[in-house]
Design a protein around this motif. Structure first.
Motif, PDB file in Angstrom:
ATOM      1  N   GLU A  11       0.683  -1.154   0.043  1.00  0.00           N
ATOM      2  CA  GLU A  11       0.020  -0.024  -0.104  1.00  0.00           C
ATOM      3  C   GLU A  11       0.761   1.319   0.045  1.00  0.00           C
ATOM      4  O   GLU A  11       0.468   2.255  -0.575  1.00  0.00           O
ATOM      5  CB  GLU A  11      -1.001   0.061   1.158  1.00  0.00           C
ATOM      6  N   TYR A  33      -5.940  10.110   8.982  1.00  0.00           N
ATOM      7  CA  TYR A  33      -5.429   9.137   8.002  1.00  0.00           C
ATOM      8  C   TYR A  33      -4.813   7.809   8.931  1.00  0.00           C
ATOM      9  O   TYR A  33      -5.339   6.812   8.722  1.00  0.00           O
ATOM     10  CB  TYR A  33      -4.527   9.546   6.790  1.00  0.00           C
ATOM     11  N   LYS A  37      -6.633   4.079   9.516  1.00  0.00           N
ATOM     12  CA  LYS A  37      -5.948   2.717   9.214  1.00  0.00           C
ATOM     13  C   LYS A  37      -5.767   2.025  10.407  1.00  0.00           C
ATOM     14  O   LYS A  37      -5.945   0.837  10.461  1.00  0.00           O
ATOM     15  CB  LYS A  37      -4.539   3.233   8.875  1.00  0.00           C
TER      16      LYS A  37
END
Length: 101
Positions: A11, A33, A37
């Motif tokens: 990723e 962010y 995750k």
């Protein structure tokens, strides 16, 4: 765990430069962010240690491949680069805890 680390690396490699700039543009966006995750990892059943190891992977990548975009990211990079493996691992745990709040 090895499979998860491979997916994390994949990723990181596949994030476009534009998306990286967007994520790193300001510290609040970066925290959001990372928080997303971490939440995703928790939903997948990752424990605290697995989350910290994943955060280590991301932090190491950022420290070695990205220029900090603000003073907070610069501080994190300096802390990361000045620490040994144990200290980096502890910092990864702290980052996971920070984005959970």
């Amino acid at each position: 765990m090895e499979n998860i680390q491979g997916k994390v690396q994949e990723e990181l490699n596949n994030v476009s430069p534009e998306k990286k700039d967007e994520i790193l543009a300001n510290f609040s966006t970066f925290k959001s962010y990372l928080g997303d995750k971490v939440a995703m990892g928790e939903k997948l059943g990752l424990g605290e240690e697995q989350l910290a190891k994943t955060a280590e992977k991301v932090a190491g990548y950022l420290a070695n491949n990205e220029e900090p975009k603000n003073s907070e990211e610069n501080l994190l990079q300096e802390l990361w680069k000045s620490g040994d493996k144990d200290q980096q691992h502890a910092l990864a745990h702290m980052l996971v805890n920070m984005v959970r709040k």
